[in-house]
Structure formats: C-alpha cells, structure tokens
Enzyme design. Sequence first.
Site, PDB file in Angstrom:
ATOM      1  N   GLU A   1       5.220   1.815  -1.842  1.00  0.00           N
ATOM      2  CA  GLU A   1       4.783   2.227  -3.172  1.00  0.00           C
ATOM      3  C   GLU A   1       6.015   2.250  -4.068  1.00  0.00           C
ATOM      4  OE1 GLU A   1       1.689   2.553  -4.046  1.00  0.00           O
ATOM      5  OE2 GLU A   1       0.957   2.279  -1.990  1.00  0.00           O
TER       6      GLU A   1
ATOM      7  N   HIS B   1      -3.706   3.761  -2.548  1.00  0.00           N
ATOM      8  CA  HIS B   1      -2.371   3.655  -3.145  1.00  0.00           C
ATOM      9  C   HIS B   1      -1.445   4.755  -2.663  1.00  0.00           C
ATOM     10  CE1 HIS B   1      -3.646   0.415  -5.754  1.00  0.00           C
ATOM     11  NE2 HIS B   1      -4.696   1.148  -6.131  1.00  0.00           N
TER      12      HIS B   1
END
Length: 688
Positions: A43, A213
Amino acid sequence: MATKRLARRLGLIRRKSVTPASGNPGGSRLKQLYAYLIVVDFESTCWNDGKHHSSPEIIEFPAVLLNTATGEIESEFHAYVQPQEHPILSEFCTELTGIKQVQVDEGVPLKICLSQFCKWIHKLQQQQTISFAAGDSEPSTSEVKLCAFVTWSDWDLGVCLEYECRRKQLLKPVFLNSWIDLRATYRLFYKRKPKGLSGALQEVGIEFSGREHSGLDDSRNTALLAWKMIRDGCLMKITRSLNKVLTKKNPKILARNLGTDQVEEAATCNMSIQGPSIYQKELQSTVNAEENAQMNSVCVNSSCIKGQLQPKSNMKADLYNIRHSFPLFTTKSSTSVDQLHSPTLNPPLTMQKPSKSDQLALNDSSKSSTLNSNLVLVSTTIPSVNHVSDVEMGHTFDCLPMLAEWEDVVLLPASQAEPDTDCMPPVSDTNVSTSLNSAERSLVPEEPETLSYENFEDLQETPQNSETSKSIVYKSPHSTVYDVKGAKHPGSDASAFKLPKCKPFPFTSVHASAAYPSVLRKDPLLSGGTKRNSLSPPASPRTKRQTFTIHEEKPTSSICSPGTTSCRVSPSVLTSTVNLQEPWKTGKMTPPLCKCGRRSKRLIVSNNGPNHGKAFYCCPVGKYQQDRKCCGYFKWEQTLQKERTNGKALSHSSEGLTFSSPETSRIHDRNLSFPIKNSLRLRPSMRH
C-alpha cells in the site's frame, strides 16, 4: 431444488468451493514447481486532487507464506513504512487504505523495512530450507524447496518498489527481481479478464475476507486465490523477471565492447607487474630487503641508471650521441612491465653480473621506471629557478649521509670501462626516479632543485683548481661550501637558459623539442672535457630540506622566482603537448559506449536526494521499447572523468620524456594513483 440442480449441472450456477476439514481438497492437481509462495501486496501514498504528484511511496509492507501442498499460510510479515518524500498522508489515502497518520509516523524507513524483511526471509530459509530461483526450474525436492513471490499485477515489485529504491538509492534484494503475476496467470488460465482482486474471488466462489485495500488482508485473499487456482490445476510459473539476460544480438559488438572495457580497466590499474623478465629476476633476487623502501616522492620525475652507465670521460663523444639519439625516442605507451622491459634486449656483457652495490642501484631504478633505460646522462627535472647558485661543495668519499639529502642528481660510477660510443642505445623517454642506494660509488649532484633566484644568464661554473680564490661559506665534518664568485669555467660556452612559464595545471609533462642540444650543453658535466675528480666535484648544493614536507598547490605560482621582476620565456626550448582545455573541464565530454555498442545518453538526477543534480550516462534504449532491450549500462560522469584523467596522465607519462618543475611534479604525483605506494619513505642514508 430440481431447477437448481439442473442449473448447476449445466454450469449456469457455480457452487462455492469449500475445503474439507481434513485439509485435503478434492480434484486433481499438478505437481507445482514451487513448494512455497510468498504473496506481497504493498500500500502506498495516493492522491485524488488531480494534481501531478511525485512517485508513490510504500507505507505498508505485508507478506504471507503459502504452502502449495496444503494451502496453509505458515508465516506472515507486516510492517508500516514511514514515507520520506511526503510524510503527511492525504485524506484520500487514509480513507482508502485505512492507515492512520500515527501508524506511519511510528513506522520505519524503507531501508530498515527491507532489512527486517530480509531477516524474515533468512529465518524462513533456515527453518523451511527454501531457496529462490530466478526462473522456471525443476520441481522442488525433499532437500531443497523452491519458493517464488506472487503479486496481483506487476505494480508492486516492478513499479512501486523498483522506482522507490532507485530514487532513494537503496539496494533492493535480488530475490525480489522475479515474481508471478497472478492477474495475468488468472487471465490465461480461466480465459477471462478479472475485475479486480475482489471480482476474481467472487468469480471462483470465494468471499473477500477483511478490509479491501488493506495490505495484509489483500495478501491473505491473494493467497487464497492462488490456492484455488492450484487446486483447479493451474501450474504457477514466473511471469516477470528484472534480472539481466545477455542478449544474443550483435555478438561482434558485444565482443568489441568487452575488449574496450578490458582496455579501460588495464589503463586504470597501470604498471601491473605480471611476471618480470629473467634479467629483472636476477637483480631482484639479491635485494629482498630493499624492496619495501625503494621509491621516493619524486620517483616519476628524474632519470635512473639501468644497464650500462656512462663513464665520466669522453664527454664530447657522448654528447654527440645524445644529440643524435633523441629522434630515436619511442612513443609507444604500455601498461605492463613485461611489455616495457623486453627480454630480448639483453644488457651489456659488463652488466651481466654486476656487483652488489650496482645491483642495489639498478634494482631501485628499474622498479621505478616504466621503460627500459640503458643510459642516463643528465637530470630530467627542470628546477624552478632562473640562476644557479655560485657556491661549490667539496666532499670526501664518505659523505653519503649528506648527499642523501639532495635529490634529482645524476649517479656515475667511480670507475668503469668506457663503452663503445658507436653502439650507444637510445635514451628512454619516460619519467624515472634516481636511485640513491649505492653506498660504494661516487655520487655527483647535478643542477640542484632549489637554487638562488637571480638572473639565469649570469651562469658561472668554477673549475676544479680554483680553491685558492674561494672563501669558506659553510663547513661540516662531511662537506665544505666555498664562495666562488667571479670564477668562470673555461669550457662552458652555453647560451642563456630560458625556462617556460609554468601554467597551473595538474599535468606538467612536456616533450623535448629540437632545442635539446642547447639545453644539454648547459650541463657542466657534459660541457667539461675532462673527467671530474670524485673527491671534489664542482657542484652547487641545494638548501637542505626536511625529510617530510607537505607541499600545497598554488594556482597562481609559476616557474619564475618571487624575487625576480621579469621572467623570460623561450617557447622553442620546451613545447607542451598537454591540452590545457580538457573537454570535461568545459562541460563537454563524449559519452562512452554502452554494453550494447551504442553511444550512451547523458542524464541528470532530478529527484531529491544526495545525488540531486549529478550527471550520469546510461543506455539510450528505453526500458519500454519492445523491439529492443536495454543493456543496463550506468556510470556516473564524475567516475568517468576520473578514469579518463588517469588514462590521460598515464599516456602522457609514457609517450615522451617528461620535464616538470618540483612544485608541479609533486602535484603530478599526488593526483596520479599508482598501485605502488608513492608515500614518503626513509632516505637511503637512513635505512641502515
């Protein structure tokens, strides 16, 4: 119920696959090449304001270890990374990833994170006995279990981590250069394009667990998808690799470029001694204790004696031979001592078995020279003065400790057979050093390095039998200095000696022009027709210097003395062959050839960091050109300038007889990097 059964039978409805409790799923599976798969999903920082931002930085580094035989996740790695370029996260990034500002503030930099990740990998290698392969290989065995990395798309390892390591100049682990793109494998195996990771999971009947995510949750779900594909019969193979592969195109260009690199490496490590000749080995075998203290700080500026030395008599005939031997100077440069000292050039018969003192002097001189020198008559170092001192030194035969203080002198034997002047070999044209180790021969200092700063045209030489008109200036147990003003040498008919201006430049090597005879005629050793008396040589002693002296480069200094008001220059005496306007000094330099044979491209680092603004050269072929492959050539411009500077200096030092002033010669010695240490050493008189 009957309708659902019919629909499932026709394939209209897919049933969610559930792994049995025993852990042995049903269905036939192919034997996998890799026993373990490490799934990573980074990420990074992101924005949605529509502005152009710099490349993203990793803020979450997760990884999970999947066993391809059981489908279990045996180990996990997770760390938050502190961004350096943009330490404040945007609101969009916080909402999308769920990572808070406090978490990244308490995180570690990417460099430390990579170090922790490598420790985790090393621990797995010890516990699970796994190893990484660059490409497809044989299936895993019981002894060695192969492992590969898996990502969803090439962005994680091929874009995000790759370019961030380049910007921050971090060393990326080698095992991260190859991976399996699960999205591409999914598309090839199922023959359909997935709609993201969550869409691919839904298509195979797996519900997404956790938060989307989130790096660790995405890695776990990607591992579940990989396990599902393995059970369905998919064979996992490496899809992308950043490892350099030698191209098969243009083998001649590659061979030519390889030869060029070898020549450059040979130029940077000059004077590499590979194997001395038979004559050198004979000389070296007698002086094992003298090899560690054989070079002085001026070992590349004055001449040395090797082979047959010139006697003191018959100077006029020798001067004639010198004048006719200058056109015979060789200009071929070489980097190997074996190539320079040809074993076919045998020494004279009188030097086949020299005495011990001769061997010491010859060994030291041959070590410091770069070309074989059979005759040395006069010092090749031009003093930075305009006038010779009008004092004379008388010394006895045991004044070697005092004579060891003077440098750049000519060594002549006390007595030796006169050679045949018709067979005099040519004089070498390199920078060589004077040997001061022979304690059994008479030393005659010639033209000292530091003399009085007066008009050089009033040069006077004193005959040997003028001691009655001398007044004692200095007297010591080993030497006596007399004032000999007014005396004039009857055999000296030399014209005024004019020196060129010394321009502040690191390389001061100049070639002799047609005016060499006039220069040599100035030497009192050659102009005198009689043999010198070894007990009282008319020489001019230089001022004693300290054993260790640090000389600083003065950019505005010249050969002219500070006391003189005018300095006459004769450009015909010495002609400079060094291009003072070097191409890299003006900012223009020809780019080197890359590994694929093309002319490299000059670029400048624009990203922030320690190398911001530095220029470098790389392959002109872009990474995203499909028809061509980048050779990966990279070199800093500063490194290339140093290599070319060393090569330029070495070529000039081996192409011609070098004249340099004492100040600039020390600068020349300090700028060049020789494999032999040019550090200050003990003088010959202090070695015993």
